[in-house]
Design an enzyme around this catalytic site. Structure first.
Site, PDB file in Angstrom:
ATOM      1  N   GLU A 149      32.088  76.425 -21.722  1.00 42.01           N
ATOM      2  CA  GLU A 149      31.951  75.782 -23.033  1.00 42.01           C
ATOM      3  C   GLU A 149      32.191  76.655 -24.256  1.00 42.01           C
ATOM      4  OE1 GLU A 149      28.396  73.356 -23.109  1.00 42.01           O
ATOM      5  OE2 GLU A 149      29.263  71.973 -21.646  1.00 42.01           O
ATOM      6  N   GLU A 196      31.281  69.560 -15.540  1.00 40.04           N
ATOM      7  CA  GLU A 196      29.950  69.127 -15.961  1.00 40.04           C
ATOM      8  C   GLU A 196      30.025  67.680 -16.380  1.00 40.04           C
ATOM      9  OE1 GLU A 196      27.538  71.266 -18.766  1.00 40.04           O
ATOM     10  OE2 GLU A 196      27.957  73.199 -17.842  1.00 40.04           O
TER      11      GLU A 196
END
Ligand SMILES: *[C@@H]1O[C@H](CO)[C@@H](O)[C@H](O)[C@H]1NC(C)=O
Length: 407
Positions: free
Chosen positions: A226, A338
Site C-alpha cells: 500500500e 487484500e
C-alpha cells in the site's frame, strides 16, 4: 415500505418463476430464494454455500449447489489460479506512515519466545489448505522487524528465523507464500526514493530476502504494501524496477513478483492515477514482464477503507471490469492481495459477487487473498481467523461463504 413489499410478493407469486439478475445469488446451503437466472446468465457454484448468476456463462443443465464452475466468456478457466488469506501478525505495530513498533509484533507462530501461546498460523494455513482448498497465503511483515530497525543493514537472524518459521509452515502446505513488506512505501514517515530511504537501502533488504528464498519456487515477492500519497509515480516505478532487477539478479529468476501502485493499491484507481502505466514499464533483466504481476487491493465498504463491517459494493463496474479490460489490452495480469469485510449479510453478498467476477475473468486475475487471519481475533471487524486446533477448525461466516473453495 410495507405496502410495496406486499405488492412485490403478490407480483412474484403471480409469476411462474422469479429469476435472479446477473451476479445475484442463486443457490448454496441455506439459500431459499430462486435458483433460476435471467437470460444471459447461468447459476455457477462458488462453493457449497454460495452460487451466483454469472453473465455470459454457457449453461450446463440445472445448477445445483455442488455444480462445478463452468468457463465463462470473460476469459480463463472460470476459476482463478489462486485463492487464499492473509496470515497477519508480523506486521502488527506498523502504521501507515511506515513507522513500525516492533514491540507490538504479534507473530502467528505458536510457542515462539517471548510468547508461548501465540495464534497458530501454521495450523490455520494447514486447515485453509486442506479443508478450504486455498493455495496462497500472504505473510505481512514490518521492514523494521526484518532488519531490527537498522535501515539498510543485514537481516536480523533472530527475527528472520521467526518469520521464516511462518514461511516454511506456509510452504509445507503446498501453497504459494507472499513475503509482504508492510511499510506503505515508507520508513519512519519518509518515502523510499523520494526523500526517505534510498533505493539502495530498500534494494538491500530485498536482495537478502531473494537470496534466502531463491530456490523456493512458491515464494512470491510482495515488494511493498500500500504505497500512498507518493508524489511521483514514475519515480516510484524506478524504485520498483531497482527491486525487481535485484531480486532476479539474486537468483530468484522466475518467481512471481508483485507490482504495487499508489493510492493504497486501489483497484479502482490503478489506471486513473497513472500506476498501471508507470509500473507497466518495469521489466525483468531480460526485458520480459514474465511473472511481474500488478498487485491491487480493494475493500467493499463505503469508503474502501476496510474498516466497516457492512459492505456497499461489489466493485465490478468501477474497479474490476475496467481493470480487466486494461489488463487484456496490455497482455498483463493482476492479483487482489487484500479484500474482505465484516461477517455480515451485506459483505457475504458483495464479496461473493466480486470473487465470482474474478473467477469469471481468470485469464487476467490470478487470484484473491482475504484480509485477514493469523493473529487477528473475533474482536477485529474484518476477522477471517478460523477457531479451533488440530483437525477441528471452524471458519468465519465470510470465509465459509465466499473465500473457501469446494474443491
Ligand atoms: C509499542 O508497542 C508496545 C506493545 O504493544 C506498547 O506497549 C508500546 O506503548 C508501543 N510503543 C509506542 C511508542 O507506541
Amino acid at each position: 415500505m410495507m405496502r410495496s413489499l406486499l405488492l412485490s410478493l403478490t407480483v412474484l407469486g403471480a409469476g411462474a418463476v422469479a429469476q435472479q439478475s446477473a451476479w445475484g445469488q442463486c443457490g448454496g446451503i441455506g439459500w431459499s430464494g430462486s435458483t433460476s437466472c435471467e437470460a444471459g446468465s447461468c447459476c455457477v457454484s462458488q462453493n457449497a454455500y454460495y452460487s451466483q448468476c454469472v453473465p455470459g456463462t454457457a449453461c450446463s443443465g440445472t445448477a445445483t449447489t455442488t455444480a462445478t464452475p463452468t468457463p465463462t466468456s470473460g476469459g480463463g478457466s472460470g476459476r482463478t489460479r489462486f485463492a487464499g488469506v492473509n496470515i497477519a501478525g508480523f506486521d502488527f505495530g506498523c502504521a501507515t506512515d511506515g513507522t513500525c513498533n516492533t514491540t507490538a509484533v504479534y507473530p502467528p507462530v505458536k510457542d515462539m519466545p517471548p510468547y508461548y501461546n501465540n495464534p497458530d498460523g501454521a495450523g490455520q494455513m494447514d486447515h485453509f489448505s486442506k479443508d478450504d482448498n486455498l493455495n496462497i497465503f500472504r505473510l505481512p511483515v514490518g521492514w523494521q522487524y526484518l532488519v531490527n530497525s537498522n535501515l539498510g543493514g543485514t537481516l536480523d537472524s533472530t527475527n528472520l528465523g521467526y518469520y521464516d518459521q511462518l514461511v516454511q509452515s506456509c510452504l509445507s502446505t503446498g501453497a504459494y507464500c507472499i513475503v509482504d513488506i508492510h511499510n506503505y512505501a515508507r520508513w519512519n514517515g519518509a518515502i523510499i526514493g523520494q526523500g526517505g530511504p534510498t533505493n539502495e537501502q530498500f534494494v538491500s533488504v530485498w536482495t537478502q530476502l531473494a537470496t534466502k528464498y531463491a530456490s523456493q519456487a512458491r515464494v512470491w515477492f510482495g515488494i511493498m504494501n500500500e504505497p500512498h500519497d507518493v508524489p511521483s509515480i514514475t519515480t516510484w516505478a524506478a524504485t520498483v524496477q531497482a527491486v525487481v532487477t535485484a531480486i532476479r539478479n539474486a537468483g530468484a529468476t522466475s518467481q512471481f513478483i508483485s507490482l504495487p501502485g499508489n493510492d493504497w493499491q486501489s483497484a479502482a484507481a490503478v489506471i486513473s492515477d497513472g500506476s498501471a502505466a508507470a509500473l507497466s514499464t518495469v521489466t525483468n533483466p531480460d526485458g520480459t514482464t514474465t511473472n511481474l504481476i500488478f498487485d491491487v487491493h480493494k475493500y467493499l465498504d463505503s469508503d474502501n477503507s476496510g474498516t466497516h463491517t457492512e459492505c456497499v459494493t461489489n466493485n465490478i463496474d468501477d474497479a474490476f471490469a475496467p481493470l480487466a479490460t486494461w489488463l487484456r489490452q496490455n497482455g498483463r495480469q493482476a492479483i487482489l492481495t487484500e479484500t474482505g469485510g465484516g461477517n455480515t449479510a451485506s459483505c457475504e453478498t458483495y464479496l461473493c459477487q466480486q470473487i465470482a467476477y474474478l473467477n469469471a475473468n481468470a485469464d487476467v486475475y490470478l487470484g484473491y487473498v482475504g484480509w485477514g487471519a493469523g493473529s487477528f481475533d473475533s474482536t477485529y471487524a474484518l476477522d477471517e481467523t478460523p477457531t479451533g486446533s488440530g483437525s477441528s477448525w471452524t471458519d468465519t461466516p465470510l470465509v465459509k461463504a465466499c473465500i473457501a473453495r469446494s474443491s
